[in-house]
Design an enzyme around this catalytic site. Structure first.
Site, mmCIF file in Angstrom:
data_model
loop_
_atom_site.group_PDB
_atom_site.id
_atom_site.type_symbol
_atom_site.label_atom_id
_atom_site.label_comp_id
_atom_site.label_asym_id
_atom_site.label_seq_id
_atom_site.Cartn_x
_atom_site.Cartn_y
_atom_site.Cartn_z
ATOM 1 N N ASN A 9 44.327 56.028 38.882
ATOM 2 C CA ASN A 9 44.688 55.892 40.581
ATOM 3 C C ASN A 9 45.631 54.812 40.291
ATOM 4 O OD1 ASN A 9 45.028 55.435 43.062
ATOM 5 N ND2 ASN A 9 42.978 54.512 43.578
ATOM 6 N N LYS A 11 47.539 53.975 42.770
ATOM 7 C CA LYS A 11 47.566 53.253 43.806
ATOM 8 C C LYS A 11 49.041 53.099 44.375
ATOM 9 C CE LYS A 11 43.447 50.822 43.358
ATOM 10 N NZ LYS A 11 42.596 49.797 43.668
ATOM 11 N N HIS A 94 39.347 56.749 49.907
ATOM 12 C CA HIS A 94 39.337 55.850 49.144
ATOM 13 C C HIS A 94 39.088 54.351 50.085
ATOM 14 C CE1 HIS A 94 40.517 52.143 46.717
ATOM 15 N NE2 HIS A 94 40.434 53.142 45.582
ATOM 16 N N GLU A 96 40.489 51.601 50.580
ATOM 17 C CA GLU A 96 41.392 50.819 51.029
ATOM 18 C C GLU A 96 42.129 51.920 52.230
ATOM 19 O OE1 GLU A 96 43.592 50.807 47.373
ATOM 20 O OE2 GLU A 96 42.263 49.296 46.501
ATOM 21 N N GLU A 165 32.597 53.466 44.613
ATOM 22 C CA GLU A 165 33.176 52.255 44.120
ATOM 23 C C GLU A 165 32.945 51.100 44.969
ATOM 24 O OE1 GLU A 165 37.381 53.458 42.492
ATOM 25 O OE2 GLU A 165 37.471 53.558 44.649
ATOM 26 N N GLY A 171 39.539 45.929 41.530
ATOM 27 C CA GLY A 171 40.673 45.052 41.794
ATOM 28 C C GLY A 171 40.321 43.632 41.061
ATOM 29 N N SER A 206 37.184 47.959 38.690
ATOM 30 C CA SER A 206 37.369 47.160 37.354
ATOM 31 C C SER A 206 36.747 47.708 35.886
ATOM 32 C CB SER A 206 36.561 45.843 37.682
ATOM 33 O OG SER A 206 37.297 45.035 38.768
HETATM 34 P P1 PGA Z 1 40.460 48.893 40.150
HETATM 35 O O1 PGA Z 1 40.877 49.898 41.116
HETATM 36 O O2 PGA Z 1 39.988 49.844 38.643
HETATM 37 O O3 PGA Z 1 41.850 48.270 39.813
HETATM 38 O O4 PGA Z 1 39.513 48.185 40.211
HETATM 39 C C1 PGA Z 1 39.749 51.339 41.293
HETATM 40 C C2 PGA Z 1 40.090 52.013 42.350
HETATM 41 O O5 PGA Z 1 40.424 51.502 43.420
HETATM 42 O O6 PGA Z 1 40.169 53.156 42.366
#
Ligand code: PGA
Length: 249
Positions: A9, A11, A94, A96, A165, A171, A206
């Protein structure tokens, strides 16, 4: 479940060193037996992914999709358009998008349904905030998100994947502890009931080349959704190698 899934992903971040170079190098990757690898790219790169990944071991997809089929919805992209661009996966709900754009469970379910009808596998994301976990509400929050999906889709989760998640792990560089991840995945698997065995359950937050194998060898973790770790091919394909080692585990 013997297979493993690895989904990148990006983003709203460009892959490194450049998007074409990432895709060209990914196109050279060997097939890993038992591992499905895909990458969810920003919408303007879907067509480039189609051009450069066609015929390779990697599938591609998008990070969001409209719940509408077609029409005057400026800025939206339909599931049919994604299917015509060769997308086989799409992220839906997601955190976000839920947090920053106010997506509701009903909208997430409608998007998943629309994607599935177009032949695209939705990867429905669920997860709790740090404060919710601290308050002992992690299972009730995630459980409500899953329940909304089950009810909205009349219990039929065929063709759908779920990604757990924890929002506090996204992140941050600190993934959920193995026992936390395993416990939540077991909880989700149990809640899925009849759909449990056929619904891939991914962990995200992460994930790195260092922790991927440990996460994917836990019970009920069939794969990983990788944000930051997918931006460079070296780390992303190291995670795919880890997935290959976990096939059948
Ligand atoms: P990350 O993000 O691996 O950077 O923690 C995962 C995600 O939001 O899908």
């Amino acid at each position: 479940m013997a297979r493993r899934w690895v989904v990148g992903n990006w983003k709203m971040v460009r892959a490194q060193p450049t998007v074409p170079e990432w895709l060209q190098s990914a196109a050279q990757q060997p097939t890993r037996a038992g591992v499905d690898v895909s990458v969810a790219v920003p919408a303007p790169y879907v067509f480039l992914a189609q051009q450069l990944l066609q015929g390779s071991s990697l599938a591609w997809g998008a990070q969001d999709v409209s719940w509408d089929e077609e029409g005057a919805h400026t800025g939206e992209v339909s599931a049919t358009m994604l299917a015509e661009s060769g997308c086989s996966i799409v992220l839906v709900g997601h955190s976000e998008r839920r947090l920053r754009f106010g997506e509701t469970d009903a909208q997430v379910t409608a998007k998943a349904s629309r994607a599935r009808a177009a032949g695209i596998r939705p990867i429905v994301c669920v997860g709790e905030l740090a404060a919710e976990r601290r308050a002992g509400k992690a299972e009730s929050v995630v459980g409500a998100q899953i329940e909304a999906l089950l009810v909205g889709l009349h219990g039929d989760l065929s063709g759908i994947s779920i990604a757990y998640e924890p929002i506090w792990a996204i992140g941050t560089g600190v993934a959920a502890a193995p026992e936390e991840a395993a416990a939540m995945h077991g909880f989700i698997r149990h809640q899925l009931g009849g759909s449990a065995t056929s619904t891939p359950l991914l962990y995200g937050g992460s994930v790195s080349a260092e922790n991927a194998a440990q996460l994917m060898s836990l019970p009920d973790i069939d794969g990983v959704l990788v944000g930051g770790g997918s931006l460079r091919t070296e780390s992303f394909f190291a995670i795919c190698d880890a997935a290959a080692r976990c096939v059948g585990v």
